[in-house]
Enzyme design. Structure first.
Site, short mmCIF file in Angstrom:
data_model
loop_
_atom_site.label_atom_id
_atom_site.label_comp_id
_atom_site.label_asym_id
_atom_site.label_seq_id
_atom_site.Cartn_x
_atom_site.Cartn_y
_atom_site.Cartn_z
CD1 TRP A 1 -2.01 -2.25 1.88
CD2 TRP A 1 -2.94 -1.34 0.07
NE1 TRP A 1 -3.01 -3.09 1.44
CE2 TRP A 1 -3.59 -2.56 0.34
CE3 TRP A 1 -3.35 -0.58 -1.03
CZ2 TRP A 1 -4.64 -3.04 -0.46
CZ3 TRP A 1 -4.39 -1.05 -1.83
CH2 TRP A 1 -5.02 -2.27 -1.53
CG ASP B 1 -3.41 4.03 3.97
OD1 ASP B 1 -4.52 3.90 4.53
OD2 ASP B 1 -3.10 3.40 2.94
CE LYS C 1 -8.28 -3.35 4.60
NZ LYS C 1 -6.82 -3.36 4.44
#
Length: 229
Positions: free
Chosen positions: A102, A175, A199
Protein backbone atom coordinates in the site's frame (compact mmCIF):
# COMPACT_ATOMS: atom_id res chain seq x y z
CA UNK A 1 -28.75 -19.22 8.97
CA UNK A 2 -25.23 -19.34 10.40
CA UNK A 3 -22.96 -16.31 9.93
CA UNK A 4 -19.65 -16.84 8.13
CA UNK A 5 -16.38 -16.09 9.87
CA UNK A 6 -14.49 -13.40 8.00
CA UNK A 7 -10.71 -13.46 8.31
CA UNK A 8 -9.92 -11.61 5.08
CA UNK A 9 -7.88 -8.40 5.03
CA UNK A 10 -10.55 -6.56 3.03
CA UNK A 11 -14.10 -5.65 4.07
CA UNK A 12 -14.78 -6.84 7.60
CA UNK A 13 -17.90 -8.35 9.14
CA UNK A 14 -20.46 -5.91 10.55
CA UNK A 15 -22.23 -6.51 13.88
CA UNK A 16 -25.43 -8.48 13.39
CA UNK A 17 -27.43 -5.90 15.35
CA UNK A 18 -26.36 -3.20 12.89
CA UNK A 19 -27.32 -5.33 9.91
CA UNK A 20 -30.72 -6.12 11.40
CA UNK A 21 -31.43 -2.45 12.07
CA UNK A 22 -30.46 -1.58 8.48
CA UNK A 23 -32.70 -4.42 7.28
CA UNK A 24 -35.67 -3.19 9.31
CA UNK A 25 -35.23 0.37 7.99
CA UNK A 26 -34.57 -0.57 4.38
CA UNK A 27 -38.04 0.37 3.17
CA UNK A 28 -38.69 3.19 5.63
CA UNK A 29 -35.96 4.90 7.65
CA UNK A 30 -37.46 6.02 10.98
CA UNK A 31 -40.93 6.15 9.45
CA UNK A 32 -39.93 8.50 6.63
CA UNK A 33 -41.41 6.24 3.93
CA UNK A 34 -38.12 5.76 2.08
CA UNK A 35 -34.67 4.29 2.72
CA UNK A 36 -31.49 6.24 3.43
CA UNK A 37 -30.33 5.29 -0.08
CA UNK A 38 -33.34 7.08 -1.58
CA UNK A 39 -33.41 10.33 0.39
CA UNK A 40 -31.77 13.55 -0.73
CA UNK A 41 -28.28 14.14 0.61
CA UNK A 42 -29.45 17.70 1.31
CA UNK A 43 -32.47 16.62 3.34
CA UNK A 44 -32.72 17.32 7.04
CA UNK A 45 -32.83 13.58 7.81
CA UNK A 46 -29.64 12.81 5.89
CA UNK A 47 -27.78 15.82 7.28
CA UNK A 48 -28.70 14.60 10.77
CA UNK A 49 -27.20 11.18 9.96
CA UNK A 50 -23.96 12.73 8.69
CA UNK A 51 -23.64 15.10 11.64
CA UNK A 52 -24.28 12.31 14.15
CA UNK A 53 -21.63 10.16 12.45
CA UNK A 54 -19.12 12.99 12.80
CA UNK A 55 -20.02 13.58 16.46
CA UNK A 56 -19.61 9.88 17.21
CA UNK A 57 -16.24 9.74 15.47
CA UNK A 58 -14.98 12.86 17.23
CA UNK A 59 -15.96 11.35 20.56
CA UNK A 60 -14.38 7.95 19.87
CA UNK A 61 -11.07 9.42 18.67
CA UNK A 62 -11.09 12.59 20.80
CA UNK A 63 -10.57 14.63 17.65
CA UNK A 64 -9.54 18.22 18.47
CA UNK A 65 -11.74 21.09 17.32
CA UNK A 66 -9.07 22.44 14.96
CA UNK A 67 -9.36 19.30 12.82
CA UNK A 68 -11.97 18.76 10.10
CA UNK A 69 -13.64 15.41 9.47
CA UNK A 70 -14.44 14.56 5.86
CA UNK A 71 -16.46 11.63 4.52
CA UNK A 72 -15.33 11.16 0.91
CA UNK A 73 -15.83 8.82 -2.04
CA UNK A 74 -13.33 6.98 -4.20
CA UNK A 75 -11.76 4.60 -1.70
CA UNK A 76 -8.62 5.24 0.31
CA UNK A 77 -6.52 4.68 -2.83
CA UNK A 78 -7.86 7.93 -4.28
CA UNK A 79 -6.08 9.71 -1.43
CA UNK A 80 -2.78 8.51 -2.93
CA UNK A 81 -3.23 11.32 -5.47
CA UNK A 82 -5.43 13.74 -3.51
CA UNK A 83 -2.86 14.15 -0.75
CA UNK A 84 0.07 15.27 -2.94
CA UNK A 85 -2.26 17.34 -5.12
CA UNK A 86 -3.48 19.26 -2.08
CA UNK A 87 -0.55 19.20 0.37
CA UNK A 88 2.64 19.53 -1.68
CA UNK A 89 2.26 23.30 -1.66
CA UNK A 90 5.10 25.52 -2.81
CA UNK A 91 7.88 23.09 -1.86
CA UNK A 92 6.65 20.47 -4.33
CA UNK A 93 8.35 17.67 -2.41
CA UNK A 94 7.38 15.09 0.20
CA UNK A 95 8.88 12.11 2.02
CA UNK A 96 7.38 8.62 2.14
CA UNK A 97 8.17 5.47 4.11
CA UNK A 98 7.83 2.27 2.07
CA UNK A 99 6.84 -0.79 4.14
CA UNK A 100 4.61 -2.82 1.79
CA UNK A 101 2.20 -2.89 -1.11
CA UNK A 102 0.00 0.00 0.00
CA UNK A 103 2.76 2.47 0.77
CA UNK A 104 4.50 1.45 -2.46
CA UNK A 105 1.33 2.28 -4.41
CA UNK A 106 1.03 5.60 -2.58
CA UNK A 107 4.62 6.47 -3.52
CA UNK A 108 4.09 5.57 -7.18
CA UNK A 109 1.03 7.80 -7.42
CA UNK A 110 2.62 10.72 -5.55
CA UNK A 111 5.61 10.66 -7.91
CA UNK A 112 3.30 11.89 -10.65
CA UNK A 113 2.89 15.20 -8.87
CA UNK A 114 6.16 16.13 -7.23
CA UNK A 115 9.60 15.30 -5.89
CA UNK A 116 9.03 12.22 -3.74
CA UNK A 117 11.82 10.91 -1.54
CA UNK A 118 11.73 7.47 0.11
CA UNK A 119 12.70 8.28 3.68
CA UNK A 120 12.84 4.63 4.72
CA UNK A 121 12.17 1.28 3.08
CA UNK A 122 12.15 -2.43 3.84
CA UNK A 123 11.60 -3.48 0.22
CA UNK A 124 15.12 -4.99 0.04
CA UNK A 125 14.05 -7.51 2.69
CA UNK A 126 10.76 -8.16 0.84
CA UNK A 127 8.84 -6.19 3.44
CA UNK A 128 9.44 -8.72 6.21
CA UNK A 129 10.17 -5.89 8.65
CA UNK A 130 9.61 -2.16 9.07
CA UNK A 131 12.43 0.39 9.23
CA UNK A 132 12.72 2.08 12.61
CA UNK A 133 11.55 5.69 12.68
CA UNK A 134 14.98 6.67 14.02
CA UNK A 135 16.44 5.52 10.69
CA UNK A 136 14.10 7.54 8.49
CA UNK A 137 15.78 10.33 6.51
CA UNK A 138 13.38 13.25 6.41
CA UNK A 139 14.30 16.26 4.30
CA UNK A 140 13.92 19.67 5.98
CA UNK A 141 12.03 21.10 2.99
CA UNK A 142 9.49 18.29 2.50
CA UNK A 143 5.83 19.29 2.70
CA UNK A 144 4.84 16.22 4.72
CA UNK A 145 5.92 12.73 5.78
CA UNK A 146 3.67 9.82 4.80
CA UNK A 147 3.65 6.33 6.27
CA UNK A 148 1.33 3.31 6.50
CA UNK A 149 1.01 2.02 10.09
CA UNK A 150 -0.38 -1.39 9.09
CA UNK A 151 0.48 -3.19 5.84
CA UNK A 152 -2.08 -6.01 5.76
CA UNK A 153 -0.72 -7.76 2.68
CA UNK A 154 2.78 -8.25 4.10
CA UNK A 155 1.73 -8.31 7.76
CA UNK A 156 4.00 -5.46 8.88
CA UNK A 157 2.70 -3.01 11.48
CA UNK A 158 3.90 -0.08 13.56
CA UNK A 159 2.27 -0.56 16.95
CA UNK A 160 3.03 2.97 18.14
CA UNK A 161 3.03 6.37 16.48
CA UNK A 162 6.61 7.20 15.46
CA UNK A 163 8.32 9.66 17.78
CA UNK A 164 9.55 12.34 15.43
CA UNK A 165 10.49 15.92 16.17
CA UNK A 166 8.88 17.32 13.04
CA UNK A 167 8.08 21.01 12.70
CA UNK A 168 4.42 22.07 12.58
CA UNK A 169 4.78 22.84 8.88
CA UNK A 170 5.92 19.27 8.14
CA UNK A 171 2.93 17.17 9.21
CA UNK A 172 2.79 13.42 9.61
CA UNK A 173 0.32 11.81 7.20
CA UNK A 174 -0.92 8.26 7.81
CA UNK A 175 -2.89 5.71 5.81
CA UNK A 176 -4.83 4.13 8.69
CA UNK A 177 -7.19 1.99 6.60
CA UNK A 178 -6.19 -1.09 8.59
CA UNK A 179 -5.64 0.66 11.93
CA UNK A 180 -8.36 3.24 12.48
CA UNK A 181 -10.49 2.64 15.61
CA UNK A 182 -8.54 -0.50 16.54
CA UNK A 183 -6.80 1.31 19.41
CA UNK A 184 -6.63 4.82 20.90
CA UNK A 185 -4.50 7.29 18.94
CA UNK A 186 -3.41 10.86 19.57
CA UNK A 187 -4.86 12.63 16.54
CA UNK A 188 -2.95 15.81 17.39
CA UNK A 189 0.30 14.11 16.41
CA UNK A 190 -0.86 13.91 12.81
CA UNK A 191 -1.54 16.49 10.16
CA UNK A 192 -3.78 14.18 8.16
CA UNK A 193 -5.22 10.71 8.70
CA UNK A 194 -7.13 8.83 6.03
CA UNK A 195 -8.79 5.43 6.03
CA UNK A 196 -11.19 3.32 4.02
CA UNK A 197 -14.23 2.58 6.14
CA UNK A 198 -14.64 -1.07 5.22
CA UNK A 199 -12.21 -2.67 7.66
CA UNK A 200 -13.02 -1.12 11.03
CA UNK A 201 -15.87 1.37 10.58
CA UNK A 202 -18.58 0.25 8.15
CA UNK A 203 -19.32 -0.89 4.61
CA UNK A 204 -17.08 -0.14 1.63
CA UNK A 205 -17.67 3.08 -0.29
CA UNK A 206 -16.74 5.77 2.24
CA UNK A 207 -13.27 7.12 2.94
CA UNK A 208 -12.60 8.97 6.15
CA UNK A 209 -10.19 11.93 6.18
CA UNK A 210 -9.20 13.81 9.34
CA UNK A 211 -7.17 16.92 8.52
CA UNK A 212 -5.70 19.73 10.59
CA UNK A 213 -7.45 22.91 9.53
CA UNK A 214 -4.36 24.97 8.73
CA UNK A 215 -3.41 22.43 6.05
CA UNK A 216 -6.57 23.29 4.15
CA UNK A 217 -4.81 26.49 3.09
CA UNK A 218 -2.45 24.38 0.99
CA UNK A 219 -5.46 23.15 -0.94
CA UNK A 220 -6.25 26.75 -1.81
CA UNK A 221 -2.69 27.13 -3.14
CA UNK A 222 -3.08 23.97 -5.21
CA UNK A 223 -6.36 25.25 -6.64
CA UNK A 224 -4.74 28.55 -7.57
CA UNK A 225 -1.88 26.74 -9.33
CA UNK A 226 -4.33 24.57 -11.26
CA UNK A 227 -6.03 27.72 -12.51
CA UNK A 228 -2.71 29.15 -13.63
CA UNK A 229 -2.54 31.74 -10.86
Amino acid sequence: MSRAYNFCAGPAALPEAVLRQAQSEMLSYQGQGLSVMEMSHRSEQFVDIAEQAERDLRRLLSIPEHYSVLFLQGGASLQFSMIPLNLLGESGCADYVCTGSWSKKAIKEAQRFGDIHVAGSSEASRFTSAPAASDWTVRPNSAYLHYTPNETIHGVEYLETPSLNLPHTQPLVADMSSTILSRPIDVSRFGLIYAGAQKNIGPAGITLVIIRNDLLERSAYADKQAQGG
